[in-house]
Design an enzyme around this catalytic site. Sequence first.
Site, PDB file in Angstrom:
ATOM      1  N   GLY A   1     -12.171  12.893   6.824  1.00 21.97           N
ATOM      2  CA  GLY A   1     -10.846  12.301   6.988  1.00 21.97           C
ATOM      3  C   GLY A   1     -10.900  10.795   7.050  1.00 21.97           C
ATOM      4  O   GLY A   1     -11.684  10.156   6.347  1.00 21.97           O
TER       5      GLY A   1
ATOM      6  N   VAL B   1      -9.234   8.090  12.751  1.00 29.20           N
ATOM      7  CA  VAL B   1      -9.442   9.346  13.480  1.00 29.20           C
ATOM      8  C   VAL B   1     -10.924   9.525  13.783  1.00 29.20           C
ATOM      9  O   VAL B   1     -11.311  10.016  14.847  1.00 29.20           O
ATOM     10  CB  VAL B   1      -8.892  10.552  12.694  1.00 29.20           C
ATOM     11  CG1 VAL B   1      -9.222  11.852  13.396  1.00 29.20           C
ATOM     12  CG2 VAL B   1      -7.378  10.423  12.517  1.00 29.20           C
TER      13      VAL B   1
ATOM     14  N   GLU C   1     -17.372  12.238   7.119  1.00 37.24           N
ATOM     15  CA  GLU C   1     -17.158  12.034   5.684  1.00 37.24           C
ATOM     16  C   GLU C   1     -15.833  11.287   5.566  1.00 37.24           C
ATOM     17  O   GLU C   1     -14.770  11.901   5.684  1.00 37.24           O
ATOM     18  CB  GLU C   1     -17.114  13.381   4.969  1.00 37.24           C
ATOM     19  CG  GLU C   1     -18.414  14.157   5.036  1.00 37.24           C
ATOM     20  CD  GLU C   1     -19.409  13.723   3.975  1.00 37.24           C
ATOM     21  OE1 GLU C   1     -18.960  13.270   2.895  1.00 37.24           O
ATOM     22  OE2 GLU C   1     -20.620  13.811   4.215  1.00 37.24           O
TER      23      GLU C   1
ATOM     24  N   CYS D   1     -11.315  11.378  -2.112  1.00 34.37           N
ATOM     25  CA  CYS D   1     -12.018  10.311  -1.391  1.00 34.37           C
ATOM     26  C   CYS D   1     -12.978   9.547  -2.304  1.00 34.37           C
ATOM     27  O   CYS D   1     -13.354   8.413  -2.013  1.00 34.37           O
ATOM     28  CB  CYS D   1     -12.762  10.892  -0.200  1.00 34.37           C
ATOM     29  SG  CYS D   1     -13.603  12.426  -0.567  1.00 34.37           S
TER      30      CYS D   1
END
Lengths: 473, 492
Positions: A188, A192, A210, A244
């Site tokens: 994410g 966070v 990741e 991503c």
Amino acid sequence: MESQKQVLERLRAAFRSGVTLPVHFRLTQLEAMMSLFEDNENQILEALHEDLAKPKFETVLSEIEIVVNDICYAISNLQTWMQPTYVGTNLATKLDDCFVRSEPLGVVLIIGAWNYPLHLILLPLIGAIAAGNCAILKPSEISRATEKLLAELIPKYLSQECYAVVCGGAEETKTLLENRFDHIFYTGSQSVARCILLAAAVHLTPVTLELGGKCPCLIYGRLDMKAAAKRLVWAKFFNTGQSCVAPDYVLCTTETRDALLPFIKEALESFYGSDPQQSPDLGRIVTDRHWDRLVELLKKSEGKIVIGGESDKKTKYIAPTVIVDVIESDALMQEEIFGPILPILTIKSLDEAINFVNEREKPLALYAFSDESQVVTTVLERTSSGGFCSNDGIVHMSLPGLPFGGVGASGMGNYHGRWGFETFSHKRGCMMRSWLLECVNVLRYPPYNESNLSWLRWATTAKKKGWAACSVM
Amino acid sequence: MEKQVADGLREVFQSGRSRPLQYRKQQLRALLRLITERQEDIEQALKQDLNRNTYNTSLFELISIENDIKLAESELGDWAAPRPVKKNLNSALDDVYIKPEPLGVVLIIGTWNYPWAMILQPLVGAIAAGNAAVLKPSELSEHSARLMKELLPLYLDKEMYQVVTGGVAETQELLKQRFDHIFYTGSSTVGKLVMEAAAHHLTPVTLELGGKSPCYIDKNCDIAVACRRITWGKFANCGQTCIAPDYILCEPSIQDRIVEEIQKTLLEFYQKDPKSSPDYCRIINTRHFDRVLALMNECTIALGGESDRSQCFIAPTVLKDVLPHFKIMQEEIFGPLLPIVTVNGLNEAIHFINAREKPLALYVFSSDKTVIKRMLTETSSGGVTVNDVLMHYTVDSLPFGGVGNSGMGRYHGRHTFDQLSHHRACLIKSFAMEGLNDARYPPLTAARLRKAKFFMQHRMCSCSGICVWAIIATLLAIGLLVALIVVLTVLI
């Protein structure tokens, strides 16, 4: 309904019982995961379409095939991975057995993301299962349909004693993180991730993060424009840019840009037709909120839209958009885009491009397009990134032999293939000493003297390469 | 000041100076010269810090550092080289490998019990991996810290590797800066704080912590030899070793024998009066002395128990019939007290160990292979030595590190290099074979999808690494055969 604590206690008890240790159990669970995919392809396609309007093609390749491949890879190699690795010793320990055992950690937490909601939670799970752990899966609540599907299918196919799905949003995740796990695997955002690391620090829990970042794509020197354009366009607009590892922005000279643009346009037309909004092969933005963010970025940008730019809130559609004359301070360059907008920034030299990249956070992926191997090598040697691919985008992720993970702000740790197994294992260094030759041990005991020390020094010296010593001991 | 150090090092790292292997080897050789040329100074500092004997210093610190340096120097070419990996059909003609790369600026926080090894062994890996480094030695071993600060810039590139001394305040200030990796050796309590600080910058950490390392003595073993080995490992460095056997687990029937054998061994090692033995160390300071001494309350002293605060001396002490709820069983002892807890056999011993945090090391003494196997497979710990203590630390091909509360990450030998490198996945493709790529491009057709799936598959390759080449070879062979047939036909 069970509380989170109860789920965790149940899994911990299961782990303590040793049920996940035998290779047979792990293989059975992996095979069950295969069946999950084989039996439910239609439901998977539907869920992904509901969440992201993901075209069948993309779902099959990036959510099903890639995971199934990794399962097969794990099944074929598990017995080898589980074997202890015997290591070399020095003279003082020649009669001893030294080996490294791969052992499970215990109960692990895997937090998924919404952009590849099946892949990003199940691929780590393969490593967790293969390594003999129990696992709690926390799918993203944003990709609702997939969350629901996972909650239904996981208990149906996998051991309910050992694997559980916990659903919910930010509050539920925060509560979950108050518990103690033996490893946390998170995919994410960076903000966070910081919270996760802080929560993990309380229990000294190791983590794999990741994350993302802006993945630069340097295009320089002589190149096959048509092929480059096709590959770039494919990698950028796959999953509507919500990857991503999507090339976030391009750095190239003005000449390269001007030569490339017609090919980009051509590639887009060949992929999605003259009206991409009608193409069944282009996905949509995941939520209204994400759509708003992207449209706002486009508005704020001072660049010039040369391709696309259209959008439709009702269907969360944004056209594949290419925007030029973007400079460093542009709105599009302040955050990871994560959408179908491709800014092209111009540079005058390769050095300038490399410096630009190096002034920024290390990205998850870095791309260099050039037919000149010197250019590719220079970019590779002078930059850092999670992964690197020349003359293509994203595909380095599909090779289970390569570890997939970030560095610096783009993450820590890695997985895929054997790397997933290693991530979720503890590598325990073991030495089985012989009872014999206690007379040699005398060298190390007090009262100390110089002569003993010299002998010991000699006997414990690192084994040099090519030195086939016949042990005196 | 700490910010300047971190920023300065980052700038120097970015110059690229530490990347060439030649540079790294040069620095490693310089480090080797430091510890060989200044060995006496180091021994003197350790004598002042811990009353450490010169032989102990070599045995426990200098030999390990030397070995690590020599290994790194000789193997660096291999370690730093790209590591090719398995491909699938799609990438059959590409270069696919993992490239080890430096992380950047690493922070190494040492500890006081082995002040040189705990900082320099990680430094060897940091240098070998091409990083810059800040070293923060423990202020408790102040003579070593001072000496390290003085010597390092005389031997190593002082712009690339720097020592920062100081106490808690300086360490906290350092931890506010951004590093690319933090390597910490010390207690679990501080380990949590280090990890918390690292979280702000998303910095990965290696934590070499501690815990209570259990030592199970099975009744089926050579108790005399076992006790000699345990006595050595327990009382070396006055018990101040993260992997010292913390406590013994054994059946009641052999407890007295164990005490007897340890007594014999202690006499042999340190003679009648350990206080006057040149081979017996001291507790680091009065704070730790008080802490350790207090742990003896409630316990029955079987051997030793004498102490002298003015010298921070505590005699090698064995405590018998210790119960699980005693204070001595609630924290890592880190001193020369050896409690014996009796258990009714292996099952209870395993249960006892598993009810507690995973330790950094676990020891089992037995001549029965089943006992050893059960202990190995039914417990977890950072590392294990069977039928001895401490020794797994000395084998540099074994990864050394904790698990759970005893730490995360590992090092020694090549493992340090790997720990302090980034393993960058690299796929080097050419523009050739673009035709193959058509399979993955929209618009979707069933044929395209089938082709894309086929080339992505690893299923064929996973059974044999030569599968890809077998296919290519077969195709080539068929091609040649066809060409041969055509040629022969034409000739005939």
